[in-house]
Design a protein around this motif. Sequence first.
Motif, PDB file in Angstrom:
ATOM      1  N   LYS A  40      24.392 -31.980 -16.136  1.00 23.28           N
ATOM      2  CA  LYS A  40      22.978 -31.635 -15.821  1.00 23.28           C
ATOM      3  C   LYS A  40      22.367 -31.953 -14.659  1.00 23.28           C
ATOM      4  O   LYS A  40      21.886 -30.959 -13.991  1.00 23.28           O
ATOM      5  CB  LYS A  40      22.164 -32.342 -16.965  1.00 23.28           C
ATOM      6  CG  LYS A  40      22.842 -32.125 -18.377  1.00 23.28           C
ATOM      7  CD  LYS A  40      21.851 -32.655 -19.546  1.00 23.28           C
ATOM      8  CE  LYS A  40      21.737 -34.190 -19.546  1.00 23.28           C
ATOM      9  NZ  LYS A  40      22.920 -34.987 -19.705  1.00 23.28           N
ATOM     10  N   THR A  41      22.356 -33.231 -14.098  1.00 25.24           N
ATOM     11  CA  THR A  41      22.014 -33.476 -12.792  1.00 25.24           C
ATOM     12  C   THR A  41      22.587 -32.764 -11.849  1.00 25.24           C
ATOM     13  O   THR A  41      21.825 -32.115 -10.650  1.00 25.24           O
ATOM     14  CB  THR A  41      22.156 -34.976 -12.689  1.00 25.24           C
ATOM     15  OG1 THR A  41      21.253 -35.626 -13.659  1.00 25.24           O
ATOM     16  CG2 THR A  41      21.773 -35.519 -11.227  1.00 25.24           C
ATOM     17  N   THR A  42      23.836 -32.659 -11.877  1.00 24.99           N
ATOM     18  CA  THR A  42      24.756 -31.806 -10.781  1.00 24.99           C
ATOM     19  C   THR A  42      24.266 -30.286 -10.924  1.00 24.99           C
ATOM     20  O   THR A  42      24.062 -29.725  -9.685  1.00 24.99           O
ATOM     21  CB  THR A  42      26.255 -31.466 -11.187  1.00 24.99           C
ATOM     22  OG1 THR A  42      26.586 -33.198 -11.587  1.00 24.99           O
ATOM     23  CG2 THR A  42      27.039 -31.009 -10.149  1.00 24.99           C
ATOM     24  N   PRO A  82      13.884 -35.338  -8.875  1.00 23.12           N
ATOM     25  CA  PRO A  82      14.921 -35.872  -9.369  1.00 23.12           C
ATOM     26  C   PRO A  82      15.147 -36.882 -10.546  1.00 23.12           C
ATOM     27  O   PRO A  82      14.199 -37.474 -10.851  1.00 23.12           O
ATOM     28  CB  PRO A  82      15.500 -36.298  -8.028  1.00 23.12           C
ATOM     29  CG  PRO A  82      14.200 -36.567  -7.269  1.00 23.12           C
ATOM     30  CD  PRO A  82      13.142 -35.864  -7.729  1.00 23.12           C
ATOM     31  N   GLU A  83      16.289 -37.079 -10.795  1.00 22.93           N
ATOM     32  CA  GLU A  83      16.764 -38.101 -11.805  1.00 22.93           C
ATOM     33  C   GLU A  83      16.026 -39.455 -11.287  1.00 22.93           C
ATOM     34  O   GLU A  83      16.362 -39.630 -10.224  1.00 22.93           O
ATOM     35  CB  GLU A  83      18.215 -38.052 -12.014  1.00 22.93           C
ATOM     36  CG  GLU A  83      18.524 -38.667 -13.244  1.00 22.93           C
ATOM     37  CD  GLU A  83      19.963 -38.648 -13.624  1.00 22.93           C
ATOM     38  OE1 GLU A  83      20.275 -38.589 -14.949  1.00 22.93           O
ATOM     39  OE2 GLU A  83      20.919 -38.627 -12.706  1.00 22.93           O
ATOM     40  N   SER A  84      15.702 -40.201 -12.221  1.00 24.34           N
ATOM     41  CA  SER A  84      15.228 -41.432 -11.904  1.00 24.34           C
ATOM     42  C   SER A  84      14.111 -41.604 -10.845  1.00 24.34           C
ATOM     43  O   SER A  84      13.810 -42.416 -10.038  1.00 24.34           O
ATOM     44  CB  SER A  84      16.190 -42.574 -11.542  1.00 24.34           C
ATOM     45  OG  SER A  84      16.763 -42.094 -10.870  1.00 24.34           O
ATOM     46  N   LEU A 158      12.884 -30.170 -13.416  1.00 20.07           N
ATOM     47  CA  LEU A 158      12.557 -31.718 -13.924  1.00 20.07           C
ATOM     48  C   LEU A 158      13.903 -32.125 -14.416  1.00 20.07           C
ATOM     49  O   LEU A 158      14.367 -31.508 -15.448  1.00 20.07           O
ATOM     50  CB  LEU A 158      11.449 -31.549 -14.883  1.00 20.07           C
ATOM     51  CG  LEU A 158      10.196 -31.121 -14.359  1.00 20.07           C
ATOM     52  CD1 LEU A 158       9.273 -30.635 -15.652  1.00 20.07           C
ATOM     53  CD2 LEU A 158       9.427 -32.390 -13.954  1.00 20.07           C
ATOM     54  N   ASP A 159      14.335 -33.145 -13.850  1.00 21.21           N
ATOM     55  CA  ASP A 159      15.570 -33.938 -14.310  1.00 21.21           C
ATOM     56  C   ASP A 159      15.315 -35.017 -15.085  1.00 21.21           C
ATOM     57  O   ASP A 159      14.980 -36.275 -14.700  1.00 21.21           O
ATOM     58  CB  ASP A 159      16.429 -34.263 -13.195  1.00 21.21           C
ATOM     59  CG  ASP A 159      17.855 -34.483 -13.508  1.00 21.21           C
ATOM     60  OD1 ASP A 159      18.259 -34.789 -14.824  1.00 21.21           O
ATOM     61  OD2 ASP A 159      18.821 -34.698 -12.878  1.00 21.21           O
ATOM     62  N   GLU A 160      15.453 -34.972 -16.450  1.00 17.85           N
ATOM     63  CA  GLU A 160      14.942 -36.332 -17.375  1.00 17.85           C
ATOM     64  C   GLU A 160      13.676 -36.737 -17.071  1.00 17.85           C
ATOM     65  O   GLU A 160      13.948 -38.189 -16.915  1.00 17.85           O
ATOM     66  CB  GLU A 160      16.327 -37.237 -17.229  1.00 17.85           C
ATOM     67  CG  GLU A 160      17.494 -36.359 -17.965  1.00 17.85           C
ATOM     68  CD  GLU A 160      18.596 -37.199 -18.620  1.00 17.85           C
ATOM     69  OE1 GLU A 160      17.934 -38.316 -19.286  1.00 17.85           O
ATOM     70  OE2 GLU A 160      19.601 -37.142 -18.364  1.00 17.85           O
ATOM     71  N   PRO A 161      12.653 -36.152 -17.157  1.00 21.91           N
ATOM     72  CA  PRO A 161      11.236 -36.724 -16.780  1.00 21.91           C
ATOM     73  C   PRO A 161      10.986 -37.778 -18.059  1.00 21.91           C
ATOM     74  O   PRO A 161      10.048 -38.677 -17.366  1.00 21.91           O
ATOM     75  CB  PRO A 161      10.452 -35.592 -16.912  1.00 21.91           C
ATOM     76  CG  PRO A 161      10.884 -34.406 -17.682  1.00 21.91           C
ATOM     77  CD  PRO A 161      12.520 -34.835 -17.486  1.00 21.91           C
TER      78      PRO A 161
HETATM   79 MG   LIG Z   1      21.505 -36.837 -15.214  1.00 22.98          MG
END
Ligand SMILES: [Mg+2]
Lengths: 234, 289
Positions: A40-42, A82-84, A158-161
Amino acid sequence: MLELTRVRAGYGSFQALFDVSLEVRRGEAVGVIGPNGAGKTTLMRVISGLIRPTAGSIVMERVDLLATPPHRIVEIGIAHVPESRRLFPRMTVEDNLKMGGFLPAARPKARRRFDFVYELFPLLRERRRQLAGSMSGGEQQMCAIGRALMSEPKLLLLDEPSAGLAPVVVDLVFALVQRIRAGGVTVLIVEQNVQQVLRIVDRAYVLKAGSIRAAGAAAELRDSAIIREAYLGV
Amino acid sequence: MGIFDVYLLEALINGVLLGGVLALLSLGLNLVFGVIDVVWICYAELIMLGMYAMYFLSRVYHAPMVLAAAICIVTVGVLGVLLHVVVIAPLLGAAPINQLLATGGVLFFLQSAATILFGIEFKNLGVRLPVLKVAGMFISYARLLAFGAALIGMVLVYLFLRRTYTGTAIRAIAQDRQIMTLMGVDSRRIYVITSALGGGLAGLAACLLVLQYDVHPFVGLTFGPITFLICVLGGLGNFGGGFVAAFVFAEIISVGGLYLDLEWGYVFAFAFFIAMMFVRPQGLLARRS
Ligand SMILES: [Mg+2]
Ligand SMILES: Nc1ncnc2c1ncn2[C@@H]1O[C@H](COP(=O)(O)OP(=O)(O)O)[C@@H](O)[C@H]1O
């Protein structure tokens, strides 16, 4: 608005995405769900230019993103949270937001964008002189979303908000995403928080081991067997 | 005030004046390290070239001092950009040791080139600035001038880093270099601007040092190690830490030199450095990670 066609990508010799095709239409909210390590992040990174696909095409409103230098993709109207979160921890909230409006085209509108973001997240206005790294996870997530909104994007990634946030804060973040979308911003959101994200998106894709396993309207996916399969791995 | 106190006060004041110049010296190196993540081992050799530029402009071409200083700052700024584009940029993906060796190679190249071009004689501007006598103390006007100019230079850099978009990006990139493209920042451009700034600071330092020291091809060895140690003591890439460390070092040199010889001041300073590496290896103002 955004169209990915048979995108392959990875890290070195490791392939993380296998022929991923996906479409986001103007005004939609689209979700991508899938277990840890699904890619997913990729997927978010190839859209915003952080990594380059090895094959396939990515087009945003007739602009070929693969022919666009990575730092110019935000000019086309794509902002990536981005994630985190990835805030600049030792800079103030205000400076973090300022960086979000770095684009020369965004600078003359900076005042209005600051007001817009502070209205959406009144807490950030109070905290504007505070170092971003000293805030709670939820506050940092709002700052990260605010930073992305500074460039006045058409499409928000939005990556895992909701990752790592307390349940009440998760509800708040999802409510804010709905407000942003109601304000005319198209949203592509990656989540592990499946049941909740399916309540705020129109459609969703299920990604597993680097390929799309299912796609459909959020309501249909909500109680489908595919989701359970994707998560339980049976 | 007893005669001894006067000497001590004079040493303290001289320490502050020296600290300003050392802070300026370390700021350029720190900026480049913080942003680009490389150490310009040849930083002090850029200063040496700047001192020669001042010598030729003012002694040979009789340019007015202010004009000579402006040309010197710009020239060394351009040298900083050249250093980045020719040596650093192609090695950005390489192992840090390769970058160290490459800039180390530039150090010897510049020393040798200066020896061939300018000879090994010591040269100076031939200006003798007066010494002020205040309350029984002797304060060199050249040092006061250098301190004032160093402060002005640092304030300008500070304002640039705080107020402008480019300056904010320079601070941001030192904290997270991967995500800069998401904000539309072209890191390569920021690196070039930072190199120009680092070079410009070396150029300003050259203008100030040439008022107090003779220039020769190996003069960089006088300032290089101490600048590097200050940056390490302050925490490499930590601008505030470098600033504090410069004054700590300068006071040790100045006050330590008062009791024995000036050379002993340096011995104390380096001994302090080694001791600190055991006590606080992350630097004086180390941030918790
Ligand atoms: Mg991820
Ligand atoms: N920087 C990286 N280098 C090498 N492999 C990576 C990197 N980032 C992710 N991966 C691998 O790529 C795959 C997909 O990761 P990712 O896109 O982060 O998945 P998700 O966001 O769905 O958890 C995983 O197997 C992960 O180990």
